[in-house]
Every structure is written in structure tokens, then in C-alpha cells.
Design a protein around this motif. Structure first.
Motif, short mmCIF file in Angstrom:
data_model
loop_
_atom_site.label_atom_id
_atom_site.label_comp_id
_atom_site.label_asym_id
_atom_site.label_seq_id
_atom_site.Cartn_x
_atom_site.Cartn_y
_atom_site.Cartn_z
N PHE A 21 33.37 51.67 31.24
CA PHE A 21 34.04 50.64 30.44
C PHE A 21 33.46 50.55 29.04
CE2 PHE A 21 34.62 49.35 34.82
CZ PHE A 21 35.95 48.98 34.85
N ASP A 22 34.33 50.27 28.07
CA ASP A 22 33.91 49.96 26.72
C ASP A 22 33.47 48.49 26.74
OD1 ASP A 22 33.61 49.30 24.07
OD2 ASP A 22 35.59 50.03 23.46
N LEU A 23 32.17 48.28 26.64
CA LEU A 23 31.60 46.94 26.76
C LEU A 23 31.17 46.37 25.41
CD1 LEU A 23 29.52 47.50 30.02
CD2 LEU A 23 31.84 46.59 29.78
N CYS A 24 31.73 46.87 24.32
CA CYS A 24 31.35 46.42 22.99
C CYS A 24 31.78 44.98 22.72
CB CYS A 24 31.94 47.34 21.92
SG CYS A 24 31.20 48.98 21.96
N GLY A 25 32.92 44.58 23.23
CA GLY A 25 33.42 43.24 22.98
C GLY A 25 32.93 42.25 24.03
N ALA A 26 33.28 41.00 23.82
CA ALA A 26 32.94 39.96 24.78
C ALA A 26 33.65 40.22 26.11
CB ALA A 26 33.34 38.60 24.24
N HIS A 27 32.96 39.97 27.20
CA HIS A 27 33.55 40.15 28.53
C HIS A 27 32.72 39.36 29.53
CE1 HIS A 27 30.41 43.21 28.30
NE2 HIS A 27 30.27 43.05 29.61
N LEU A 28 33.30 39.15 30.70
CA LEU A 28 32.61 38.53 31.82
C LEU A 28 32.33 39.59 32.87
CD1 LEU A 28 35.01 35.48 32.33
CD2 LEU A 28 32.80 35.45 31.14
N LEU A 29 31.21 39.51 33.53
CA LEU A 29 30.92 40.39 34.66
C LEU A 29 31.17 39.57 35.92
CD1 LEU A 29 30.04 43.31 35.01
CD2 LEU A 29 27.70 42.51 35.23
N ILE A 30 32.30 39.82 36.57
CA ILE A 30 32.74 38.98 37.70
C ILE A 30 32.49 39.72 39.01
CG2 ILE A 30 34.71 37.82 38.77
CD1 ILE A 30 35.89 37.46 35.99
N PRO A 31 31.87 39.03 39.99
CA PRO A 31 31.66 39.63 41.31
C PRO A 31 33.00 40.01 41.94
CG PRO A 31 30.37 37.62 41.08
CD PRO A 31 31.29 37.68 39.91
N LEU A 32 33.02 41.15 42.63
CA LEU A 32 34.26 41.65 43.22
C LEU A 32 34.86 40.68 44.24
CD1 LEU A 32 33.47 44.20 41.70
CD2 LEU A 32 34.11 45.50 43.69
N ASP A 33 34.01 39.93 44.93
CA ASP A 33 34.54 39.01 45.94
C ASP A 33 35.24 37.80 45.33
OD1 ASP A 33 32.26 37.68 45.06
OD2 ASP A 33 31.50 37.27 47.08
N LYS A 34 35.22 37.67 44.01
CA LYS A 34 35.90 36.58 43.32
C LYS A 34 37.22 37.03 42.69
CE LYS A 34 32.62 33.63 44.06
NZ LYS A 34 32.83 32.61 45.07
N LEU A 35 37.57 38.30 42.88
CA LEU A 35 38.78 38.87 42.28
C LEU A 35 39.86 39.10 43.32
CD1 LEU A 35 36.93 41.36 39.95
CD2 LEU A 35 38.24 39.37 39.21
N VAL A 36 41.09 38.77 42.96
CA VAL A 36 42.25 38.92 43.84
C VAL A 36 43.20 39.94 43.23
CG1 VAL A 36 44.21 37.71 44.88
CG2 VAL A 36 42.03 36.50 44.56
N ASN A 37 43.47 41.01 43.97
CA ASN A 37 44.43 42.02 43.52
C ASN A 37 45.85 41.47 43.57
OD1 ASN A 37 42.13 43.89 44.70
ND2 ASN A 37 43.35 45.13 43.31
N THR A 38 46.67 41.91 42.61
CA THR A 38 48.09 41.55 42.64
C THR A 38 48.96 42.67 43.17
OG1 THR A 38 48.29 42.19 40.31
CG2 THR A 38 47.93 39.86 40.78
N ARG A 39 48.40 43.90 43.18
CA ARG A 39 49.17 45.03 43.73
C ARG A 39 48.23 46.19 44.00
NH1 ARG A 39 52.34 47.84 38.71
NH2 ARG A 39 50.53 48.11 37.38
N ALA A 40 48.76 47.19 44.71
CA ALA A 40 48.01 48.41 45.00
C ALA A 40 49.01 49.56 45.05
CB ALA A 40 47.26 48.28 46.31
N ARG A 41 48.92 50.44 44.05
CA ARG A 41 49.80 51.61 44.01
C ARG A 41 48.95 52.84 44.29
NH1 ARG A 41 51.42 53.21 39.44
NH2 ARG A 41 49.82 52.17 38.24
N ASP A 42 49.30 53.60 45.30
CA ASP A 42 48.52 54.77 45.71
C ASP A 42 48.25 55.71 44.54
OD1 ASP A 42 48.52 53.75 48.26
OD2 ASP A 42 49.96 55.19 49.05
N LYS A 43 49.29 56.07 43.80
CA LYS A 43 49.13 57.00 42.69
C LYS A 43 48.22 56.41 41.61
CE LYS A 43 51.71 59.78 39.38
NZ LYS A 43 53.01 60.18 38.87
N GLY A 44 48.36 55.11 41.35
CA GLY A 44 47.53 54.45 40.35
C GLY A 44 46.06 54.43 40.74
N ILE A 45 45.78 54.28 42.02
CA ILE A 45 44.41 54.25 42.51
C ILE A 45 43.75 55.61 42.28
CG2 ILE A 45 42.96 54.01 44.57
CD1 ILE A 45 45.21 52.06 45.60
N VAL A 46 44.45 56.67 42.61
CA VAL A 46 43.92 58.03 42.41
C VAL A 46 43.76 58.32 40.92
CG1 VAL A 46 44.39 60.49 42.75
CG2 VAL A 46 44.81 58.87 44.61
#
Length: 101
Positions: A21-46
Motif C-alpha cells: 500500500f501507498d501509505l504516504c497519506g493519512a490513513h487508519l490501520l483497522i483490525p480485520l475483524d472490524k471490517l465487513v465485506n460487501t462482496r466477493a468476486r472470484d476473479k477480483g480476489i485472484v
């Protein structure tokens, strides 16, 4: 949960977001267990897995942090970066860089 065929195409990625990741700008480091996926596309994952591997080597460019929106219960909805998040989960990361919407 990933289907076996997709999981077989993925490479586990070391838990070091600065590689991907480009971490030059402001960002939050969020634990994965606090994130909710909205979709999962097989091709996109690969594709995300391949892009992250290349980004770690400097080709192509590193990814922007995920885009998230706050939910009422201390969780975050992933607006952009769902496939990247799935790769982080597959690789057993603790947290991932995010920007709020």
C-alpha cells in the motif's frame, strides 16, 4: 470462506501492509475483524493477489488503502477494496490500511 479452486490460486502475503500500500497519506490501520465485506468476486480476489505481489516488488504501483464507511456497531463497511481485504484475511493479517468515505 474461499472456495478451494480460488484458494489454490492465491499466494499468502506477508503481514506487512507497507509492501503493498501507498501509505504516504493519512490513513487508519483497522483490525480485520472490524471490517465487513460487501462482496466477493472470484476473479477480483485472484487479480488483487497478483497485483499485491507485484506491488511488493514495485511493479505495478502500490495500492491505495481500502475505502470504508463507519457502521453503527464499531464496524466498518468496505466500500472499495473487498478483494484486497479477502487476500489479507487469507494471509492472516491483523490489520489493513483504510481511508474513510
Amino acid at each position: 470462506m474461499l472456495n478451494e479452486q480460488i484458494a489454490a490460486e492465491l499466494t499468502a502475503l506477508p503481514d506487512d501492509p507497507a509492501l503493498y500500500f501507498d501509505l504516504c497519506g493519512a490513513h487508519l490501520l483497522i483490525p480485520l475483524d472490524k471490517l465487513v465485506n460487501t462482496r466477493a468476486r472470484d476473479k477480483g480476489i485472484v487479480n488483487a493477489n497478483r497485483h499485491m505481489q507485484g506491488g511488493a516488488k514495485g511493479n505495478p504501483k502500490k495500492r491505495k488503502p481500502l475505502t470504508v464507511r463507519a457502521l453503527d456497531n464499531a464496524l466498518w463497511l468496505v466500500v472499495d477494496g473487498n478483494s484486497t481485504l479477502i487476500n489479507a484475511r487469507y494471509s492472516n493479517w491483523r490489520a489493513i490500511p483504510c481511508n474513510t468515505e
